[in-house]
Design a protein around this motif. Structure first.
Motif, PDB file in Angstrom:
ATOM      1  N   LEU A  90       0.828  -1.211   0.000  1.00 21.37           N
ATOM      2  CA  LEU A  90       0.000   0.000   0.000  1.00 21.37           C
ATOM      3  C   LEU A  90       0.857   1.254   0.000  1.00 21.37           C
ATOM      4  CD1 LEU A  90      -2.729   1.531   0.406  1.00 21.37           C
ATOM      5  CD2 LEU A  90      -2.318   1.299   2.871  1.00 21.37           C
ATOM      6  N   CYS A  93       2.511   1.724  -3.387  1.00 19.93           N
ATOM      7  CA  CYS A  93       1.555   2.079  -4.435  1.00 19.93           C
ATOM      8  C   CYS A  93       1.134   3.539  -4.330  1.00 19.93           C
ATOM      9  CB  CYS A  93       0.343   1.161  -4.346  1.00 19.93           C
ATOM     10  SG  CYS A  93      -0.911   1.471  -5.607  1.00 19.93           S
ATOM     11  N   LEU A 332      -6.083  -0.685   4.473  1.00 16.97           N
ATOM     12  CA  LEU A 332      -5.729  -0.895   3.073  1.00 16.97           C
ATOM     13  C   LEU A 332      -6.758  -0.268   2.134  1.00 16.97           C
ATOM     14  CD1 LEU A 332      -4.557  -4.629   3.227  1.00 16.97           C
ATOM     15  CD2 LEU A 332      -3.120  -2.594   3.120  1.00 16.97           C
ATOM     16  N   THR A 333      -8.035  -0.550   2.358  1.00 14.92           N
ATOM     17  CA  THR A 333      -9.048   0.007   1.461  1.00 14.92           C
ATOM     18  C   THR A 333      -9.125   1.524   1.595  1.00 14.92           C
ATOM     19  OG1 THR A 333     -10.824  -0.299   3.089  1.00 14.92           O
ATOM     20  CG2 THR A 333     -10.398  -2.113   1.567  1.00 14.92           C
ATOM     21  N   ALA A 336      -6.553   3.381  -0.440  1.00 12.52           N
ATOM     22  CA  ALA A 336      -6.839   3.513  -1.865  1.00 12.52           C
ATOM     23  C   ALA A 336      -7.842   4.632  -2.128  1.00 12.52           C
ATOM     24  CB  ALA A 336      -7.363   2.182  -2.411  1.00 12.52           C
ATOM     25  N   SER A 391     -15.177  -0.837  -2.154  1.00 16.98           N
ATOM     26  CA  SER A 391     -14.248  -1.457  -1.213  1.00 16.98           C
ATOM     27  C   SER A 391     -14.509  -1.059   0.230  1.00 16.98           C
ATOM     28  CB  SER A 391     -12.810  -1.100  -1.607  1.00 16.98           C
ATOM     29  OG  SER A 391     -12.608   0.304  -1.551  1.00 16.98           O
ATOM     30  N   SER A 395     -14.605  -3.453   4.157  1.00 19.59           N
ATOM     31  CA  SER A 395     -13.698  -3.229   5.289  1.00 19.59           C
ATOM     32  C   SER A 395     -14.424  -2.606   6.468  1.00 19.59           C
ATOM     33  CB  SER A 395     -12.526  -2.345   4.854  1.00 19.59           C
ATOM     34  OG  SER A 395     -12.979  -1.100   4.357  1.00 19.59           O
ATOM     35  N   PRO A 472      -8.649  -0.129  -7.262  1.00 12.93           N
ATOM     36  CA  PRO A 472      -8.753  -0.714  -5.914  1.00 12.93           C
ATOM     37  C   PRO A 472      -9.881  -0.106  -5.089  1.00 12.93           C
ATOM     38  CG  PRO A 472      -6.834   0.723  -6.063  1.00 12.93           C
ATOM     39  CD  PRO A 472      -7.351   0.548  -7.452  1.00 12.93           C
ATOM     40  N   SER A 473     -10.229   1.150  -5.341  1.00 12.56           N
ATOM     41  CA  SER A 473     -11.348   1.746  -4.609  1.00 12.56           C
ATOM     42  C   SER A 473     -12.650   1.022  -4.912  1.00 12.56           C
ATOM     43  CB  SER A 473     -11.493   3.230  -4.973  1.00 12.56           C
ATOM     44  OG  SER A 473     -10.329   3.953  -4.632  1.00 12.56           O
ATOM     45  N   LEU A 476     -11.017  -3.598  -4.446  1.00 12.44           N
ATOM     46  CA  LEU A 476     -10.095  -4.173  -3.463  1.00 12.44           C
ATOM     47  C   LEU A 476     -10.827  -4.891  -2.335  1.00 12.44           C
ATOM     48  CD1 LEU A 476      -7.271  -4.576  -2.341  1.00 12.44           C
ATOM     49  CD2 LEU A 476      -7.426  -2.325  -1.279  1.00 12.44           C
ATOM     50  N   LEU A 479     -12.271  -8.341  -3.361  1.00 13.36           N
ATOM     51  CA  LEU A 479     -11.240  -9.345  -3.590  1.00 13.36           C
ATOM     52  C   LEU A 479     -10.548  -9.746  -2.295  1.00 13.36           C
ATOM     53  CD1 LEU A 479      -9.607  -7.920  -6.858  1.00 13.36           C
ATOM     54  CD2 LEU A 479     -11.129  -9.894  -6.656  1.00 13.36           C
ATOM     55  N   ALA A 480     -10.291  -8.762  -1.435  1.00 14.04           N
ATOM     56  CA  ALA A 480      -9.491  -9.020  -0.243  1.00 14.04           C
ATOM     57  C   ALA A 480     -10.186  -9.976   0.716  1.00 14.04           C
ATOM     58  CB  ALA A 480      -9.165  -7.705   0.464  1.00 14.04           C
TER      59      ALA A 480
END
Length: 664
Positions: A90, A93, A332-333, A336, A391, A395, A472-473, A476, A479-480
């Motif tokens: 993260l 990126c 993480l989310t 992004a 995302s 989370s 990813p927004s 992510l 998928l996570a």
């Protein structure tokens, strides 16, 4: 290369890029942009390789002693588990996106070389915090980030706002770092090591004598770094810096460091039920207060700043319920979509040609002028509001799920009171988050303010970065929670029906109510002309206030800007609006409790120094000076004068002797 070697290179490459950028910034300006982007991009690639090799399995540990200390050793240690591997990706990126974006955003800035070097150093310091297995080495990265934030927030040092904001950020975070350092030393003394693995072993064996005191001391530093109540006041003011810096600080560095630190040593906090309750209360107050403040802000970057504070509150709330998996998942989310929000706001500001036109009440017609920012910011705001399938929904639901489990007694990782506190505050904050996200979207892209000058389309790299972060927004979270449960201590991150319905329901209510309030205020503002307050039925309070402010609003250039009378925040908050707009006067409280007493003490010390000490010193020098003057005047160099004085003295002595003899 071994995994350890790759991990060592991850923080080293941005550091070398920063050093080379500072050295070559003036002599070889053509190398500045490659030195800013390429080392950070290479570090990202290496971080991805480290994560792939670690694979969410057994932690990678490596250690070498730096120098003998005679007591508690300080070691250069690496500890890379699933959390560290993902957070490093993260950081790499977001930092890479920020560096690429900055090449367009600051393309005409004469101080870009130093800016890019400081961003690289900032990134290197965060990598060091993430990978470090020794608390003293972690502290080095922790403090380097503090000094980098000072310089980057004050990048526009010509403005008094930037100078004040950088100083405030530095001092407030240092206020928390002092007890944090004391806590680290106390922890190492009781555990016998600065190594995180050995400290956790000491916690598991019950070797710590004062876990509550140590946890609370460490929590002060975490509150300062991660902008949690009551040390959060520096973060909204830090918006005076360049917008890409805001994206970096809010999404992947600085404020993420405190949350990540607690996640690394969470068993220490779990050893004290009191510390967990304090952590939960801090998270709840932070979430609710920041969400209300965000609903009242006019500056788009300050809305996002208070939003960051609230989302960090969710993370600390997850930690307060004993689940670091949910906390790091949201970290993480959030990284992004929050980076996307700030960089999209930067496109909006850049379109106006100035860093000062960020007030949403002054925006109009931006949807067609910045279409890339419009669509990508819409995605990010939906993720922020936790609307499925974006995302942020997955989370944030993971946080609510663990809070619900603790509250209902399904797990005993934390006190039940902590679970209820986080759950209730999280649901109310979800409603408020959707409300201010909807308000931001409406005012920024459908506002009725005066249209700012059009400065043309933005650089391609800026818009390209927005679309990269939009992926990813959007995806992510989904998928996570399916692919990465092993990376999060094996905890199931699947949303449950109860919290999904509650969380999504209150978010939809917040968005719908805000939209209805916006339609209502828009209709009221459209009926009579500005200034005809008497024509309104019973004198609508929100419109009266808007008109009163508009009559005193300063002009920018030839355009007289007025607050948007369709702002739903004033209607929703009512009399609470003016208090929320200034952060509930917490800065004024600090001024009263700390600043004024310190200033008064300084004035007293100055008075004592100048009027008492200096007077004594001057008096002590006056007597020798007078005596010296008298002696100097007696030394005339005239022999007759000396003989006359000698004879006079002889006569005086003779008379005295006669008198003494007669008296005898």
């Amino acid at each position: 290369m071994t995994t350890t070697t790759l991990a060592v290179l991850v923080p080293v490459l941005p550091f070398l890029g920063a050093a080379a950028g500072l050295l070559l910034g003036r002599s070889a300006p053509g190398f500045v942009r490659p030195l800013a982007v390429l080392p950070t991009l290479a570090a990202l690639v290496l971080a991805v390789l480290v994560a792939a090799r670690q694979g969410g399995g057994r932690a990678v540990d490596a250690v070498t002693e730096l120098t003998p200390t005679g007591s508690v050793p300080v070691e250069l240690a690496l500890h890379i588990d699933g959390f560290a591997a993902l957070v490093a990706v993260l950081v790499g990126c977001v930092a890479t996106c920020v560096q690429i974006y900055s090449t367009g955003y600051l393309r005409d800035d004469p101080r870009y070389p130093s800016y890019a070097a400081l961003v690289s150093l900032f990134t290197s310091a965060m990598f060091l915090v993430v990978y470090s297995g020794d608390l003293m080495v972690l502290l080095v990265g922790w403090e380097i980030m503090g000094i980098c934030s000072y310089f980057l927030v004050g990048h526009y040092w010509e403005t008094p706002e930037a100078r004040a904001a950088s100083l405030k950020a530095f001092l407030v975070t240092k206020l928390g770092d002092v007890p944090f350092l004391i806590g680290l030393l106390a922890l190492a003394t009781e555990a016998g090591s600065f190594r995180i693995t050995e400290i956790l072993g000491a916690v598991a064996s019950g070797s710590l004598d004062h876990p509550t005191l140590i946890a609370l001391l460490l929590l002060a530093g975490v509150a300062g770094k991660s902008a949690q109540f009551p040390l959060h006041t520096w973060l909204p003011d830090a918006m005076a810096g360049p917008t890409p810096v805001s994206a970096l600080i809010h999404a992947a560095t600085m404020v993420a460091a405190g949350v990540y630190f607690v996640a690394r040593v969470l068993p220490l906090f779990q050893a004290s039920r009191a510390a967990m309750v304090v952590l939960a209360v801090m998270a709840a107050v932070t979430m609710l207060g920041s969400a209300l403040a965000a609903l009242a802000q006019d500056d788009i970057k300050r809305v996002l700043a208070y939003s960051t504070i609230g989302q960090l509150g969710y993370m600390t709330g997850a930690l307060a319920t004993g689940d670091r998996g949910a906390a790091v998942f949201h970290l993480l989310t959030h990284g992004a979509f929050k980076a996307l929000l700030f960089l999209a706001a930067g496109v909006i500001i850049h379109a106006a040609g100035t860093n000062s036109l960020a007030a949403m009440s002054r925006m109009r017609g931006l949807r067609d002028r910045v279409p890339d920012a419009y669509w990508t910011m819409t995605v990010a705001l939906l993720a922020l509001a936790a609307i499925p399938p974006f995302s942020g929904f997955f989370s944030k639901e993971s946080v609510l799920v663990v809070a619900e489990h603790v509250a209902t007694g399904h797990t005993e990782d934390a006190p039940g009171a902590a679970g209820w506190t986080v759950l209730l505050a999280g649901l109310v904050t979800a409603l408020l988050t959707a409300a201010y996200a909807t308000r931001l979207w409406l005012l920024a892209f459908r506002g009725r303010g005066a249209e700012a000058p059009d400065h043309g389309r933005q650089p391609v790299v800026m818009n390209a970065v927005l679309w990269v972060l939009a992926i990813p927004s959007l995806a992510l979270g989904g998928l996570a929670f399916r692919l990465l449960p092993d990376w999060f201590d094996g905890h199931d991150l699947t949303p449950t029906l109860t919290t999904s319905v509650l969380g999504t329901g209150v978010a939809l209510v917040g968005g719908i109510v805000t939209y209805a309030a916006w339609r209502h205020t828009t209709a009221l503002a459209a009926r009579p002309p500005l200034g005809a307050v008497a024509a309104h039925p019973e004198g609508d309070a929100a419109l009266v206030e808007a008109e009163a402010i508009a009559s005193h609003e300063p002009a920018y250039g030839d355009i007289a800007y007025a607050p948007d009378p369709s702002d739903p925040g004033r209607l929703l908050l009512g009399p609470l609006h003016r208090h929320a707009a200034v952060g509930f006067h917490l800065d004024a409280v600090y001024t009263t409790l700390f600043v004024r007493p310190v200033m008064a003490g300084a004035s007293l010390v100055r008075f004592l120094d100048r009027e008492v000490v200096d007077t004594y010193v001057r008096g002590a020098g006056t007597l020798p000076r007078v005596l010296g003057t008298a002696v100097r005047r007696a030394q005339t160099g005239n022999v007759q004068t000396y003989v006359s004085a000698l004879l006079a003295g002889t006569v005086v002595l003779a008379v005295a002797a006669v008198l003494v003899a007669t008296g005898a």
